[in-house]
Write a protein that holds these residues in place. Sequence first.
Motif, PDB file in Angstrom:
ATOM      1  N   SER A  27      16.254 -15.914   3.192  1.00 28.09           N
ATOM      2  CA  SER A  27      15.884 -14.526   2.904  1.00 28.09           C
ATOM      3  C   SER A  27      15.727 -13.712   4.183  1.00 28.09           C
ATOM      4  O   SER A  27      15.951 -12.501   4.187  1.00 28.09           O
ATOM      5  CB  SER A  27      14.607 -14.458   2.052  1.00 28.09           C
ATOM      6  N   THR A  48      19.148 -12.577   4.992  1.00 23.96           N
ATOM      7  CA  THR A  48      19.472 -11.419   4.146  1.00 23.96           C
ATOM      8  C   THR A  48      18.804 -10.162   4.682  1.00 23.96           C
ATOM      9  O   THR A  48      19.399  -9.080   4.682  1.00 23.96           O
ATOM     10  CB  THR A  48      19.035 -11.674   2.689  1.00 23.96           C
ATOM     11  N   GLU A  94      20.810  -8.874   7.520  1.00 21.78           N
ATOM     12  CA  GLU A  94      22.031  -8.228   7.031  1.00 21.78           C
ATOM     13  C   GLU A  94      21.727  -6.847   6.466  1.00 21.78           C
ATOM     14  O   GLU A  94      22.489  -5.892   6.670  1.00 21.78           O
ATOM     15  CB  GLU A  94      22.690  -9.105   5.975  1.00 21.78           C
ATOM     16  N   ASN A  95      20.598  -6.731   5.770  1.00 26.90           N
ATOM     17  CA  ASN A  95      20.188  -5.417   5.258  1.00 26.90           C
ATOM     18  C   ASN A  95      19.843  -4.464   6.395  1.00 26.90           C
ATOM     19  O   ASN A  95      20.177  -3.269   6.358  1.00 26.90           O
ATOM     20  CB  ASN A  95      18.989  -5.571   4.318  1.00 26.90           C
ATOM     21  N   THR A 118      22.103  -6.137   0.168  1.00 22.39           N
ATOM     22  CA  THR A 118      21.545  -6.966  -0.900  1.00 22.39           C
ATOM     23  C   THR A 118      20.116  -6.526  -1.164  1.00 22.39           C
ATOM     24  O   THR A 118      19.189  -6.964  -0.464  1.00 22.39           O
ATOM     25  CB  THR A 118      21.543  -8.456  -0.499  1.00 22.39           C
ATOM     26  N   SER A 156      19.618 -14.819  -5.850  1.00 23.53           N
ATOM     27  CA  SER A 156      19.950 -15.178  -4.458  1.00 23.53           C
ATOM     28  C   SER A 156      19.223 -14.272  -3.475  1.00 23.53           C
ATOM     29  O   SER A 156      19.058 -14.612  -2.309  1.00 23.53           O
ATOM     30  CB  SER A 156      21.463 -15.098  -4.241  1.00 23.53           C
ATOM     31  N   SER A 157      18.766 -13.093  -3.948  1.00 21.38           N
ATOM     32  CA  SER A 157      18.085 -12.122  -3.087  1.00 21.38           C
ATOM     33  C   SER A 157      16.567 -12.333  -3.045  1.00 21.38           C
ATOM     34  O   SER A 157      15.846 -11.521  -2.463  1.00 21.38           O
ATOM     35  CB  SER A 157      18.365 -10.704  -3.601  1.00 21.38           C
ATOM     36  N   THR A 167      13.054 -13.026  -1.915  1.00 17.39           N
ATOM     37  CA  THR A 167      12.606 -12.930  -0.521  1.00 17.39           C
ATOM     38  C   THR A 167      11.624 -14.013  -0.106  1.00 17.39           C
ATOM     39  O   THR A 167      11.430 -14.242   1.085  1.00 17.39           O
ATOM     40  CB  THR A 167      11.942 -11.564  -0.249  1.00 17.39           C
TER      41      THR A 167
END
Length: 452
Positions: A178, A181, A184-185, A197, A321-322, A324
């Motif tokens: 997470s 992710t 990436e965000n 995401t 999958s997102s 946190t």
Amino acid sequence: MGAKYQESPPLLLQDLKVTIKESSLIIPSEETYKKKSMFLSNVDQILNFDVQTIHFFRPNKDFPPEIVLEKLRKALVIAMDAYEFLAGRLRLNPSSGRLDVDCNGAGAGFVTAESELTLEELGDLVYPNPAFAQLVTSQLQSLPKDDQPLFTFQMTSFNCGGFAMGISTNHTTFDGLSFKTFLENLSSLLSEKPLSTPPCNDRTLLKARTPPRVTFPHHELVKFQDSETATVFEATSQHLDFNIFKLSYEQIKRLKERASEITTSGNVRVTGFNVVTALVWKCKALSVAASEEEEEANLERESTILYAVDIRGRLKPELPSSYTGNAVLTAYAKAKCKALLEEPFGRIVEMVGEGAKRITDEYARSAIDWGELYKGFPHGEVLVSSWWKLGFSEVEYPWGKPKYSCPVVYHRKDIVLLFPDIEGDSKGVYVLAALPTKEMIKFQNCFEDTIS
């Protein structure tokens, strides 16, 4: 065949000549902020410690540090609209006796710093340099101990135009996947794009059942009151030698081929992670004893290895999958040291693989319910912490990918870290072990004998 990354450790800089320029708080925007309390799962509860990562970037003439700094500040404000808990504070809920996050908008830490050095003058970024801790801030001096942010961002610019992003997060906020992710965000926001995401912050998805039902024995967990030894998460004051062992893609491939010839069942996949973890387990277990008398007794000792397994896709229904939070459980394998010495390597790989295979939906729910009934933590002889495939260095920012991403490493004798290759070859791996000198010699000999 030598496996050590470097035959002699590099001369490490003790002082990175870092000056803190400004420490402040980033507050979420008033339009989206709503005060509330965020439930933390039983997996989150036991991970109340800080994780510090550093992301090094080469100079980019289109993105000098002052431009990057302003873009980061703006992007982090927007990010906190989606990751509202990052601006909150960890609190003990008096009614439940549990930790939760008070999403009170108190703010995340934001620190700007400068180093007199160039990025090249830092030397080897792979080798664990305690001085890298100067590139991360965990505690803001201006705030009391009970009001520290869960998330603090430090940007340190170097004399060459390169810079480092040092990020300190309380582990209750993210697991490795997470956090990737989140990065990436953040990259999307820095490029003035929407979140790639949108996060799922609902930790009640891993809430214990009512009533809790422990349906499996959990050898990987121990109650606080039952353990007289320190948790593997704690640092030690003992002198430790650090060694990095590099395994190339070809060496890992040969280990996989060797293991595939001997595994006794087709139920366990022979993966790169499983063979490297099996290698680490064997070497760590057989490195413990020192004298001949201890050697014999050591062979009858039972050794337990721990490693994290992502459970997002193992639950029914599957977690988003997102998600946190910490959607990881500790898998384990245990065997007598005599078996680790005498069994074919493929059988050791099989035992490691069986640890992950054990974690089904029901096993995961049982482990979470165990945490509801008892207070405890994962416990074993060695924990393999893998940063190998997390892909932090693969995140594409407007100014490019990191030259290298790594955690700040501390003295932890019972944790062996796996790192990706600095050149971005995800198929090769660095194995970082920290052991007393005599144990390190035995570990290295076993390591080299096994891969030869």
